[in-house]
Design an enzyme around this catalytic site. Structure first.
Site, PDB file in Angstrom:
ATOM      1  N   HIS A 127      -4.410  -4.769  -0.233  1.00 24.84           N
ATOM      2  CA  HIS A 127      -4.114  -3.675  -1.173  1.00 24.84           C
ATOM      3  C   HIS A 127      -3.180  -4.120  -2.301  1.00 24.84           C
ATOM      4  CE1 HIS A 127      -6.346  -0.721   1.052  1.00 24.84           C
ATOM      5  NE2 HIS A 127      -5.739  -1.100   2.162  1.00 24.84           N
TER       6      HIS A 127
ATOM      7  N   GLU B  52       0.870  -1.184   0.000  1.00 23.77           N
ATOM      8  CA  GLU B  52       0.000   0.000   0.000  1.00 23.77           C
ATOM      9  C   GLU B  52       0.907   1.234   0.000  1.00 23.77           C
ATOM     10  OE1 GLU B  52      -3.870   1.826   2.409  1.00 23.77           O
ATOM     11  OE2 GLU B  52      -2.597   0.343   3.375  1.00 23.77           O
TER      12      GLU B  52
END
Length: 503
Positions: free
Chosen positions: A377, A352
């Protein structure tokens, strides 16, 4: 699901065949074959639609075309500006009605709409508010005036405050603003990642005193499950900090109490909604803790997993990845379960970030080395071809949260999101919503819309949506038999959705 090696061999063979016969005038049949092969590799590309699904897909493509040709294309805009347009879209309306399976990446303090938190919870008896020096608010429930602290010198009983002022609507709206990131001008309000993350974490602190009050804790979880259920989600996995909850007299409850409360609420919700599959908890801790604290936390996670095997799914770190410690820093703590012969599944937030080449940028590789079950993510995955191939071969899916990645300033235009490449390749992934309440989004439908419209344009079809829904259950932590039952139930709901959408 894609057959990796056969698909790759077909791809290479067709390319070689085409190149070998290139003579300046390409064969249209080979061109069509290449287009078809590429389409088959996309998410949902190997799903065969039945006749009804084909009819609905034709309708869906026309609706998509309308959104694509409109003057403003929502995925190219910041969600705070695009939400109004999305809410008016017939594509979004269809996605809302669609059974979406599971939400596998959702945080505990951000799964219930802030309207409910303000208009229900802050109107309860014994709720106090403090207006802090940092121009935010704090809440607490207490049987009498709470003691002052370094951040709150004076507490006011909310019921008394509302009786004194004329415009309670404006007061409530001010609380709502403190509990969300929404603003009319997000670029000005949040010029960089650090600014938006600081505000983001501040929002959770505002909600903390409300949600950790023991009676609210249970009601909040039940309401969260209800809101996800209303968005046609049948199963949820919740990242939860499991903080101490408190009673009106100030007594504190430990993590065992919180886990037992989660189990109780989930069972109660399933009793009231028999077609809801359930919910499980992924215990989380902030990634700024030190190595000693990490050892203690992992040991605590193992105990929770042993005591609550049906509801405790695993462990993860949370917080801004760029400013937190990398996974490798915690290698001794994360090795404890295997050293002790204990199964503690990991669900690491990793990638992320857009800080390429840093220690944090290695989190994706380290997550796989620690045998993570899923990757939260994975925004940076496209920049790591070896790690991406590892994830594919290990069948470790990416939990893609489009709106979160945009609001937290990893990407501006969702057409440029790296997940567009992953979905074009049929990489294992699911779509989730991360912190929908903080962003002012629905439980999952807004994120599905952004992914469906932004990542694939006109190339995605009903098969894409169907595979995303199926993936969410395939990659859940449900036991094998329950997973099969959940998928069967989803397919029944899916057929009903298709039928009703054609009426």
């Amino acid at each position: 699901m894609h057959v990796l090696f056969l698909g790759d061999l077909m791809w290479i063979y067709l390319l070689l065949l085409c190149c070998a016969s290139c003579n300046g005038r390409p064969d249209p049949r080979k061109r069509d074959a290449l287009i078809g092969l590429e389409a088959s590799r996309r998410t949902g590309g190997d799903i065969t639609l039945n006749e009804r699904e084909k009819l609905l897909d034709g309708k869906l493509q026309k609706l998509k075309q309308h959104d694509m040709e409109a003057g403003q294309f929502p995925p190219s805009m910041h969600f705070f500006k695009a939400k109004r347009l999305i809410d008016q879209s017939p594509v979004f309306n269809l996605i809302q009605k669609m059974p979406k399976g599971a939400a596998l990446h959702v945080h505990d303090f951000a799964m219930v709409s802030v309207d409910w938190l303000v208009k229900n919870v802050t109107y309860r008896e014994n709720c106090y508010v403090c207006f802090t020096d940092k121009q935010t608010v704090q809440f607490i429930f207490s049987s009498g005036p709470p003691a002052s602290s370094s951040y709150c010198s004076s507490w006011t009983l909310l019921r008394s405050l509302r009786e004194k002022i004329k415009n309670t609507t404006e007061l409530d709206n001010s609380f709502i603003r403190n509990l969300t990131l929404f603003t009319e001008d997000p670029d000005r309000a949040y010029p960089n990642q650090d600014t938006v993350w600081e505000r983001f974490e501040q929002v959770f602190l505002v909600a903390y005193g409300l949600v950790t009050y023991a009676p609210v804790f249970k009601d909040y979880l039940y309401e969260g499950l209800r809101q996800f259920y209303e968005d046609n989600i049948m199963y949820v996995e919740i990242r939860a900090l499991l903080p101490q909850t408190y009673e009106l007299d100030g007594r504190l409850n430990d993590k065992d109490w919180s886990m037992a409360a989660c189990q109780e609420v989930v069972n109660q919700f399933k009793k009231h909604h028999p077609d809801f599959i359930g919910a499980r908890v992924i215990f989380t801790v902030h990634r700024k803790i030190n190595a000693t604290e990490a050892v203690k936390t992992v040991e605590e996670a193992m105990i929770l997993r042993r005591n609550f095997p049906d509801v405790m799914a695993g462990f993860d770190f949370v917080g801004q990845e760029d400013l937190g410690r990398p996974l490798w820093y915690f290698k001794d703590a994360l090795s404890l379960p295997e050293d002790k012969g204990f199964n503690l599944p990991y669900f690491f937030h990793a990638g992320e970030t857009d800080s390429q080449g840093t220690d944090v940028d290695q989190n994706l590789m380290d997550a796989l080395l620690f045998n993570t079950t899923r990757i939260g993510h994975g925004f940076a995955l496209a920049r790591h071809p070896v790690v991406k191939e590892m994830a594919r071969k290990m069948d470790v899916p990416i939990e893609v949260c489009p709106i979160s990645n945009q609001v937290l300033k990893l990407v501006s235009d969702l057409r440029d999101h790296p997940a567009a490449v992953l979905m074009a390749e049929g990489h294992p992934l699911v779509i989730s919503s991360d912190d929908p309440a903080v962003f002012g989004a629905t439980a999952l439908s807004h994120d599905f819309y952004e992914a469906f419209m932004g990542f694939g344009g006109m190339s995605f079809n009903l098969g894409t949506l169907k595979e995303l829904a199926l993936n969410s259950l395939r990659y859940s932590t449900l036991p094998s038999q329950r997973k099969e039952e959940a998928i069967d139930a989803l397919l029944v709901k899916w057929d009903k959705f298709v039928w009703e959408s054609l009426l």
